[in-house]
Design a protein around this motif. Structure first.
Motif, PDB file in Angstrom:
ATOM      1  N   PRO A   1       0.828  -1.211   0.000  1.00 48.27           N
ATOM      2  CA  PRO A   1       0.000   0.000   0.000  1.00 48.27           C
ATOM      3  C   PRO A   1       0.865   1.265   0.000  1.00 48.27           C
ATOM      4  O   PRO A   1       2.099   1.204   0.080  1.00 48.27           O
ATOM      5  N   ALA A   2       0.204   2.405  -0.064  1.00 47.79           N
ATOM      6  CA  ALA A   2       0.924   3.689  -0.056  1.00 47.79           C
ATOM      7  C   ALA A   2       1.708   3.892   1.232  1.00 47.79           C
ATOM      8  O   ALA A   2       2.707   4.603   1.253  1.00 47.79           O
ATOM      9  N   THR A   3       1.264   3.262   2.316  1.00 53.82           N
ATOM     10  CA  THR A   3       1.963   3.398   3.598  1.00 53.82           C
ATOM     11  C   THR A   3       3.239   2.573   3.665  1.00 53.82           C
ATOM     12  O   THR A   3       4.010   2.709   4.618  1.00 53.82           O
ATOM     13  N   ALA A   4       3.444   1.696   2.671  1.00 52.49           N
ATOM     14  CA  ALA A   4       4.591   0.778   2.624  1.00 52.49           C
ATOM     15  C   ALA A   4       4.528  -0.305   3.689  1.00 52.49           C
ATOM     16  O   ALA A   4       5.488  -1.047   3.873  1.00 52.49           O
ATOM     17  N   LYS A   5       3.409  -0.417   4.385  1.00 49.72           N
ATOM     18  CA  LYS A   5       3.288  -1.406   5.459  1.00 49.72           C
ATOM     19  C   LYS A   5       2.722  -2.706   4.898  1.00 49.72           C
ATOM     20  O   LYS A   5       1.602  -3.120   5.192  1.00 49.72           O
ATOM     21  N   GLY A   6       3.522  -3.355   4.069  1.00 53.48           N
ATOM     22  CA  GLY A   6       3.137  -4.628   3.505  1.00 53.48           C
ATOM     23  C   GLY A   6       3.650  -5.770   4.357  1.00 53.48           C
ATOM     24  O   GLY A   6       4.232  -5.565   5.429  1.00 53.48           O
ATOM     25  N   PRO A   7       3.473  -6.998   3.910  1.00 51.79           N
ATOM     26  CA  PRO A   7       3.952  -8.161   4.670  1.00 51.79           C
ATOM     27  C   PRO A   7       5.475  -8.197   4.724  1.00 51.79           C
ATOM     28  O   PRO A   7       6.148  -7.967   3.721  1.00 51.79           O
ATOM     29  N   LEU A   8       6.024  -8.491   5.894  1.00 53.35           N
ATOM     30  CA  LEU A   8       7.469  -8.434   6.085  1.00 53.35           C
ATOM     31  C   LEU A   8       8.224  -9.513   5.311  1.00 53.35           C
ATOM     32  O   LEU A   8       9.412  -9.326   5.008  1.00 53.35           O
ATOM     33  N   PHE A   9       7.562 -10.625   4.960  1.00 53.22           N
ATOM     34  CA  PHE A   9       8.282 -11.644   4.198  1.00 53.22           C
ATOM     35  C   PHE A   9       8.617 -11.152   2.794  1.00 53.22           C
ATOM     36  O   PHE A   9       9.459 -11.726   2.115  1.00 53.22           O
ATOM     37  N   LEU A  10       7.962 -10.051   2.382  1.00 55.87           N
ATOM     38  CA  LEU A  10       8.152  -9.530   1.033  1.00 55.87           C
ATOM     39  C   LEU A  10       9.441  -8.735   0.888  1.00 55.87           C
ATOM     40  O   LEU A  10       9.981  -8.607  -0.216  1.00 55.87           O
ATOM     41  N   ASP A  11       9.951  -8.182   1.977  1.00 56.46           N
ATOM     42  CA  ASP A  11      11.134  -7.310   1.868  1.00 56.46           C
ATOM     43  C   ASP A  11      12.141  -7.569   2.983  1.00 56.46           C
ATOM     44  O   ASP A  11      12.412  -6.684   3.810  1.00 56.46           O
ATOM     45  N   PRO A  12      12.722  -8.760   3.028  1.00 52.51           N
ATOM     46  CA  PRO A  12      13.761  -9.015   4.039  1.00 52.51           C
ATOM     47  C   PRO A  12      14.939  -8.068   3.825  1.00 52.51           C
ATOM     48  O   PRO A  12      15.231  -7.673   2.698  1.00 52.51           O
ATOM     49  N   PRO A  13      15.628  -7.680   4.916  1.00 53.24           N
ATOM     50  CA  PRO A  13      16.720  -6.703   4.789  1.00 53.24           C
ATOM     51  C   PRO A  13      18.021  -7.313   4.280  1.00 53.24           C
ATOM     52  O   PRO A  13      19.093  -7.069   4.831  1.00 53.24           O
ATOM     53  N   ALA A  14      17.928  -8.118   3.226  1.00 55.08           N
ATOM     54  CA  ALA A  14      19.119  -8.736   2.637  1.00 55.08           C
ATOM     55  C   ALA A  14      19.878  -7.702   1.818  1.00 55.08           C
ATOM     56  O   ALA A  14      19.283  -6.793   1.238  1.00 55.08           O
ATOM     57  N   ARG A  15      21.198  -7.847   1.741  1.00 52.39           N
ATOM     58  CA  ARG A  15      22.010  -6.879   1.005  1.00 52.39           C
ATOM     59  C   ARG A  15      22.021  -7.149  -0.499  1.00 52.39           C
ATOM     60  O   ARG A  15      22.361  -6.272  -1.280  1.00 52.39           O
ATOM     61  N   ARG A  16      21.673  -8.386  -0.901  1.00 51.33           N
ATOM     62  CA  ARG A  16      21.714  -8.731  -2.323  1.00 51.33           C
ATOM     63  C   ARG A  16      20.336  -9.207  -2.772  1.00 51.33           C
ATOM     64  O   ARG A  16      19.609  -9.861  -2.025  1.00 51.33           O
ATOM     65  N   LEU A  17      20.017  -8.893  -4.013  1.00 60.98           N
ATOM     66  CA  LEU A  17      18.715  -9.255  -4.560  1.00 60.98           C
ATOM     67  C   LEU A  17      18.502 -10.761  -4.541  1.00 60.98           C
ATOM     68  O   LEU A  17      17.441 -11.240  -4.118  1.00 60.98           O
ATOM     69  N   ASP A  18      19.491 -11.532  -5.005  1.00 55.50           N
ATOM     70  CA  ASP A  18      19.309 -12.981  -5.081  1.00 55.50           C
ATOM     71  C   ASP A  18      19.103 -13.586  -3.693  1.00 55.50           C
ATOM     72  O   ASP A  18      18.294 -14.507  -3.513  1.00 55.50           O
ATOM     73  N   GLU A  19      19.805 -13.054  -2.697  1.00 62.32           N
ATOM     74  CA  GLU A  19      19.621 -13.527  -1.328  1.00 62.32           C
ATOM     75  C   GLU A  19      18.202 -13.236  -0.838  1.00 62.32           C
ATOM     76  O   GLU A  19      17.552 -14.078  -0.202  1.00 62.32           O
ATOM     77  N   GLY A  20      17.696 -12.029  -1.141  1.00 63.90           N
ATOM     78  CA  GLY A  20      16.348 -11.671  -0.739  1.00 63.90           C
ATOM     79  C   GLY A  20      15.297 -12.528  -1.425  1.00 63.90           C
ATOM     80  O   GLY A  20      14.315 -12.941  -0.804  1.00 63.90           O
ATOM     81  N   LEU A  21      15.479 -12.812  -2.711  1.00 62.94           N
ATOM     82  CA  LEU A  21      14.538 -13.657  -3.433  1.00 62.94           C
ATOM     83  C   LEU A  21      14.511 -15.067  -2.860  1.00 62.94           C
ATOM     84  O   LEU A  21      13.445 -15.694  -2.763  1.00 62.94           O
ATOM     85  N   ASP A  22      15.688 -15.570  -2.466  1.00 63.53           N
ATOM     86  CA  ASP A  22      15.745 -16.893  -1.838  1.00 63.53           C
ATOM     87  C   ASP A  22      14.951 -16.912  -0.534  1.00 63.53           C
ATOM     88  O   ASP A  22      14.276 -17.895  -0.219  1.00 63.53           O
TER      89      ASP A  22
END
Length: 306
Positions: A47-68
């Motif tokens: 949403p506009a508030t950016a308060k989506g589900p936390l599994f969607l945006d883990p604080p990983a430093r690399r894209l591939d790590e986050g997708l995993d």
């Protein structure tokens, strides 16, 4: 408390997706883009508030790590997060129900949407994001070292204040983050312009806050100096002038800027503890604080012995 060492690609993606929905004039031109249909699941969840589900945006430093991490998130944690953020009284979309039930195809569609969104919203601007992040990181690290934790946290947004050992930040909703001995990671974002957002991840508690310079102001050309990379050219030019006291009118005339722009930049510099301002009759005088002078020295703006 630590300042993150690198931007988190998927957190920036979530905040960029939220920026598409916000009526923030700063991002008006940036929002004028055609988005691929494959991004649909991502747009459904953020949403506009950016308060989506936390599994969607883990604080990983690399894209591939986050997708995993998105791929490997347990069905129970995905279902719990979707229930937490789902709007009361609204039925979830059919594909979201499938995602909550562990449907493999729905999970793959989501990963595809995240990958596509990253490419269109974040990947193309990554050099600018990276430059803005590291300039902000250097500034907050210097502030933390020279002024301490309380000043650093209170300076994240205008109006933040300490009440004993509690940092209070004005916001429209009620929220409380108790660290209980857990570490706190400060994560600046060039896409976010609102109040700080807190997330409790397995990796630690993360506090996302708006960087001093947002993405639309990072114009992509090499900055004139390190100070411009951190503050933006306008605020950097003003700070350079304030090694001696000057009025708003003096700055506007000398830098050929509108007085309203000077006043707005001065407000940001003042909220960041880089300058002080005082009124004398109709004139407002501005001058660098010791921290502002230190930052100028560190960026080569004035000699070390000045």
């Amino acid at each position: 408390m630590t300042v993150a060492s690198e931007p988190a690609p998927l957190i920036e993606l979530t905040l960029a997706t939220a920026a598409l929905r916000r009526h923030d004039p700063l991002f008006a031109q940036w929002r004028r883009r055609t988005l691929p249909r494959a991004m649909g699941p991502l747009l459904d969840l953020v949403p506009a508030t950016a308060k989506g589900p936390l599994f969607l945006d883990p604080p990983a430093r690399r894209l591939d790590e986050g997708l995993d991490l998105i791929q490997s998130a347990s069905t129970s944690s995905v279902r719990a997060e979707l229930q937490r953020v789902h709007a009361p009284g609204r039925r979830p979309l059919p594909w979201v129900r499938l995602l909550a039930d562990g449907d493999r195809e729905a999970r793959q569609d989501l990963v595809r949407a995240v990958r596509t969104g990253y490419r269109h919203l974040v990947g193309e601007a990554w050099e600018r994001i990276h430059a803005g992040f590291h300039a902000e990181q250097a500034w907050r690290g210097r502030l933390l070292a020279e002024q301490g934790l309380r000043v650093t946290l209170a300076g994240l947004v205008p109006g933040a204040r300490w009440q004993g050992t509690t940092l209070e930040i004005d916001r429209p909703d009620e929220a409380e983050l108790q660290l209980d001995g857990r570490g706190l990671i400060l994560l600046p974002s060039v896409f976010w312009t609102g109040r700080p957002l807190a997330g409790r991840y397995p990796e630690g508690d993360v506090l996302v806050y708006p960087a001093l310079t947002s993405l639309p102001l990072l114009d992509g050309s090499p900055p004139d100096d390190a100070l411009a990379a951190l503050l933006g050219r306008g605020r950097g030019r003003i700070l350079h002038q304030l090694t001696q006291p000057r009025t708003t009118t003096d700055l506007a005339r000398g830098l050929r800027m509108a007085k309203s722009s000077v006043s707005e930049h001065a407000k940001t510099l003042r909220n960041s503890h880089l300058i002080t301002s005082r009124r004398d009759g109709k004139a407002v005088w501005h001058t660098c604080t010791p921290l502002g002078l230190s930052l100028l020295r560190g960026c080569g703006g004035i000699p070390a012995n000045a």
